[in-house]
Design a protein around this motif. Structure first.
Motif, PDB file in Angstrom:
ATOM      1  N   MET A 142       0.818  -1.203   0.000  1.00  0.00           N
ATOM      2  CA  MET A 142       0.000   0.000   0.000  1.00  0.00           C
ATOM      3  C   MET A 142       0.857   1.259   0.000  1.00  0.00           C
ATOM      4  O   MET A 142       0.427   2.301  -0.471  1.00  0.00           O
ATOM      5  CB  MET A 142      -0.956  -0.017   1.196  1.00  0.00           C
ATOM      6  N   GLY A 143       2.072   1.163   0.524  1.00  0.00           N
ATOM      7  CA  GLY A 143       2.969   2.307   0.541  1.00  0.00           C
ATOM      8  C   GLY A 143       3.960   2.259  -0.600  1.00  0.00           C
ATOM      9  O   GLY A 143       4.135   1.231  -1.274  1.00  0.00           O
ATOM     10  N   PRO A 144       4.656   3.348  -0.867  1.00  0.00           N
ATOM     11  CA  PRO A 144       5.543   3.429  -2.037  1.00  0.00           C
ATOM     12  C   PRO A 144       6.739   2.494  -1.984  1.00  0.00           C
ATOM     13  O   PRO A 144       7.155   1.971  -3.017  1.00  0.00           O
ATOM     14  CB  PRO A 144       5.967   4.898  -2.048  1.00  0.00           C
ATOM     15  N   LYS A 145       7.323   2.274  -0.802  1.00  0.00           N
ATOM     16  CA  LYS A 145       8.524   1.439  -0.745  1.00  0.00           C
ATOM     17  C   LYS A 145       8.202  -0.018  -1.060  1.00  0.00           C
ATOM     18  O   LYS A 145       8.939  -0.676  -1.806  1.00  0.00           O
ATOM     19  CB  LYS A 145       9.191   1.574   0.631  1.00  0.00           C
ATOM     20  N   LEU A 146       7.109  -0.531  -0.488  1.00  0.00           N
ATOM     21  CA  LEU A 146       6.733  -1.909  -0.790  1.00  0.00           C
ATOM     22  C   LEU A 146       6.256  -2.043  -2.234  1.00  0.00           C
ATOM     23  O   LEU A 146       6.471  -3.073  -2.874  1.00  0.00           O
ATOM     24  CB  LEU A 146       5.657  -2.392   0.176  1.00  0.00           C
ATOM     25  N   THR A 147       5.610  -1.003  -2.744  1.00  0.00           N
ATOM     26  CA  THR A 147       5.172  -1.045  -4.145  1.00  0.00           C
ATOM     27  C   THR A 147       6.368  -1.149  -5.080  1.00  0.00           C
ATOM     28  O   THR A 147       6.385  -1.942  -6.032  1.00  0.00           O
ATOM     29  CB  THR A 147       4.332   0.197  -4.478  1.00  0.00           C
ATOM     30  N   GLU A 148       7.405  -0.368  -4.806  1.00  0.00           N
ATOM     31  CA  GLU A 148       8.625  -0.424  -5.627  1.00  0.00           C
ATOM     32  C   GLU A 148       9.260  -1.798  -5.543  1.00  0.00           C
ATOM     33  O   GLU A 148       9.681  -2.371  -6.566  1.00  0.00           O
ATOM     34  CB  GLU A 148       9.601   0.661  -5.158  1.00  0.00           C
ATOM     35  N   LEU A 149       9.302  -2.359  -4.327  1.00  0.00           N
ATOM     36  CA  LEU A 149       9.874  -3.693  -4.149  1.00  0.00           C
ATOM     37  C   LEU A 149       9.057  -4.737  -4.903  1.00  0.00           C
ATOM     38  O   LEU A 149       9.617  -5.636  -5.546  1.00  0.00           O
ATOM     39  CB  LEU A 149       9.923  -4.037  -2.653  1.00  0.00           C
ATOM     40  N   ALA A 150       7.736  -4.609  -4.849  1.00  0.00           N
ATOM     41  CA  ALA A 150       6.862  -5.560  -5.542  1.00  0.00           C
ATOM     42  C   ALA A 150       7.148  -5.574  -7.034  1.00  0.00           C
ATOM     43  O   ALA A 150       7.228  -6.641  -7.662  1.00  0.00           O
ATOM     44  CB  ALA A 150       5.403  -5.199  -5.288  1.00  0.00           C
ATOM     45  N   ALA A 170      -0.083   3.970  -7.836  1.00  0.00           N
ATOM     46  CA  ALA A 170       0.690   2.738  -7.809  1.00  0.00           C
ATOM     47  C   ALA A 170       1.238   2.408  -9.193  1.00  0.00           C
ATOM     48  O   ALA A 170       2.388   1.968  -9.332  1.00  0.00           O
ATOM     49  CB  ALA A 170      -0.166   1.589  -7.285  1.00  0.00           C
ATOM     50  N   ARG A 171       0.420   2.613 -10.221  1.00  0.00           N
ATOM     51  CA  ARG A 171       0.902   2.334 -11.575  1.00  0.00           C
ATOM     52  C   ARG A 171       2.090   3.229 -11.941  1.00  0.00           C
ATOM     53  O   ARG A 171       3.056   2.780 -12.575  1.00  0.00           O
ATOM     54  CB  ARG A 171      -0.238   2.518 -12.581  1.00  0.00           C
ATOM     55  N   ALA A 214      -3.532   4.050   8.249  1.00  0.00           N
ATOM     56  CA  ALA A 214      -2.471   4.898   7.695  1.00  0.00           C
ATOM     57  C   ALA A 214      -2.554   4.957   6.177  1.00  0.00           C
ATOM     58  O   ALA A 214      -2.370   6.016   5.571  1.00  0.00           O
ATOM     59  CB  ALA A 214      -1.106   4.371   8.137  1.00  0.00           C
ATOM     60  N   SER A 215      -2.849   3.820   5.551  1.00  0.00           N
ATOM     61  CA  SER A 215      -2.985   3.801   4.097  1.00  0.00           C
ATOM     62  C   SER A 215      -4.139   4.686   3.642  1.00  0.00           C
ATOM     63  O   SER A 215      -4.005   5.457   2.682  1.00  0.00           O
ATOM     64  CB  SER A 215      -3.218   2.366   3.610  1.00  0.00           C
ATOM     65  N   LEU A 216      -5.266   4.599   4.328  1.00  0.00           N
ATOM     66  CA  LEU A 216      -6.420   5.418   3.951  1.00  0.00           C
ATOM     67  C   LEU A 216      -6.128   6.904   4.146  1.00  0.00           C
ATOM     68  O   LEU A 216      -6.551   7.745   3.338  1.00  0.00           O
ATOM     69  CB  LEU A 216      -7.648   4.981   4.749  1.00  0.00           C
TER      70      LEU A 216
END
Length: 286
Positions: A142-150, A170-171, A214-216
C-alpha cells in the motif's frame, strides 16, 4: 501467468464448512469465466491445501493467495508446495505475500521491519530447492517502498482498500509492466442506506487497524472519515455498491487508472457462500 482482467476474492472459499459446496461453487465460478479465484490468508492455516481444492475444482482458472503472511508460513514450505501444485495443475497458482503487522511479527518471534523481512523472504523463495519464479508471486503493498519492491522482485502488487486514484499512483510507481491487481469490495444492493450498512459492518474492523488506517489517510481521508466505522464518503470511495452498471463503472475506473486485474469481493450477509451475488456479478467476468 494469465489471470484475466477480473477475479473473485472470497474468504468463504476457505471458511465455508462444507468442502463439497466449496468445490461446486468454485467450479461454477470457473464456468462464469473469472480469471482468478483469490483466497485471503486469514491468519494462517493450510492455505495451499485450500488453494488446491480450488485448483481441483477448475480447469483453467488461476488461484491466488491474497495474501499469506510471511510470518505464519515458512518460505521453504511455500516454495515446496508451490512447486507441487504447479507440477500437478500447471502454472495456475500465484503466491500473494504480505508483511501483516507488528503483532504478527512479534508472535513469530521476529522484528517488524517490513522491507527487510520481505526481501529476506523473497531471497529464501529464490534459494529454495524448488524456487518460486518472480512471475509467480506478488506482494501486498500500500505504501511506495513496498510497491517499488513488488515491481522489482515479483509479478506485481495486490493493494487492499484503495481508490482508483490510488491505483493510478501505484501504476506510476510500478511502471507499465508489473501486475497491479487491487482488491475491490462490492455490495450488490441499490438501496444506499442498506448497502452502506453492509459495507460498514464488514470494513469497520479493518479501518480500525493501524496499517490500513495509515494507508487510507495517505489516500486523503481524515480521522473523521475513519471514525464510527467509516464515513459515507469513505465507504463510497472504497466500496462499489449498487447495480451491475455501478459496480462495473468502479472496476473500469481501476482499469482506466492502470490496474491490470481487479479482485472483486462480494460482501454479503455472512450466511454462507454468496452465490446470489456471484451469479449477479457473472457478466463482469473477463
Amino acid at each position: 501467468m494469465d489471470i484475466g482482467t477480473t477475479g473473485i476474492w472470497s474468504p468463504e472459499l476457505r471458511l465455508h464448512p462444507d468442502p463439497v459446496e466449496i468445490h461446486e461453487a468454485a467450479a461454477e465460478l470457473g464456468r462464469h469465466g473469472w480469471g482468478a479465484l483469490w483466497i485471503p490468508g486469514l491468519g494462517g492455516g493450510d492455505i495451499l491445501g485450500d488453494a488446491e481444492r480450488l485448483l481441483r475444482a477448475t480447469d483453467e482458472t488461476a488461484v491466488v493467495t491474497g495474501v499469506l503472511s510471511i510470518w505464519r508460513h515458512s518460505a521453504t514450505d511455500m516454495a515446496a508446495g508451490h512447486a507441487r501444485l504447479s507440477k500437478e495443475y500447471g502454472r495456475r497458482i500465484l503466491l500473494g505475500l504480505g508483511v501483516s503487522d507488528a503483532a504478527a511479527a512479534r508472535q513469530a518471534g521476529g522484528t517488524y521491519r517490513p522491507l527487510a523481512a520481505l526481501n529476506a523472504y523473497l531471497d529464501q523463495l529464490d534459494e529454495a530447492a524448488s524456487g518460486v519464479p518472480a512471475g509467480e508471486r506478488l506482494v501486498a503493498a500500500m505504501g511506495p517502498k513496498l510497491t517499488e519492491l513488488a515491481g522489482r522482485r515479483s509479478a506485481g502488487t495486490h493493494p487492499f482498500l484503495v481508490t482508483p486514484e490510488s491505483t493510478a499512483g501505484a501504476r506510476e510507481l510500478l511502471g507499465p509492466a508489473p501486475l497491479l491487481a487491487p482488491y475491490q469490495a462490492v455490495v450488490v444492493d441499490e438501496d444506499p442506506d442498506r448497502a452502506r450498512a453492509t459495507a460498514r459492518g464488514f470494513l469497520a474492523p479493518f479501518i480500525g487497524m493501524g496499517h490500513y488506517a495509515a494507508s487510507l489517510q495517505r489516500q486523503g481521508f481524515t480521522a473523521d472519515d475513519l471514525a464510527h466505522g467509516g464515513s459515507d464518503r469513505l465507504i463510497d470511495a472504497v466500496v462499489a455498491w449498487g447495480g451491475l452498471d455501478a459496480i462495473d463503472a468502479r472496476i473500469r475506473a481501476h482499469l482506466d487508472a492502470g490496474a491490470t486485474h481487479v479482485a472483486i469481493h462480494a460482501i454479503g450477509d455472512g450466511q454462507g457462500l454468496p452465490l446470489d451475488q456471484w451469479r449477479a456479478l457473472a457478466p463482469l467476468a473477463r
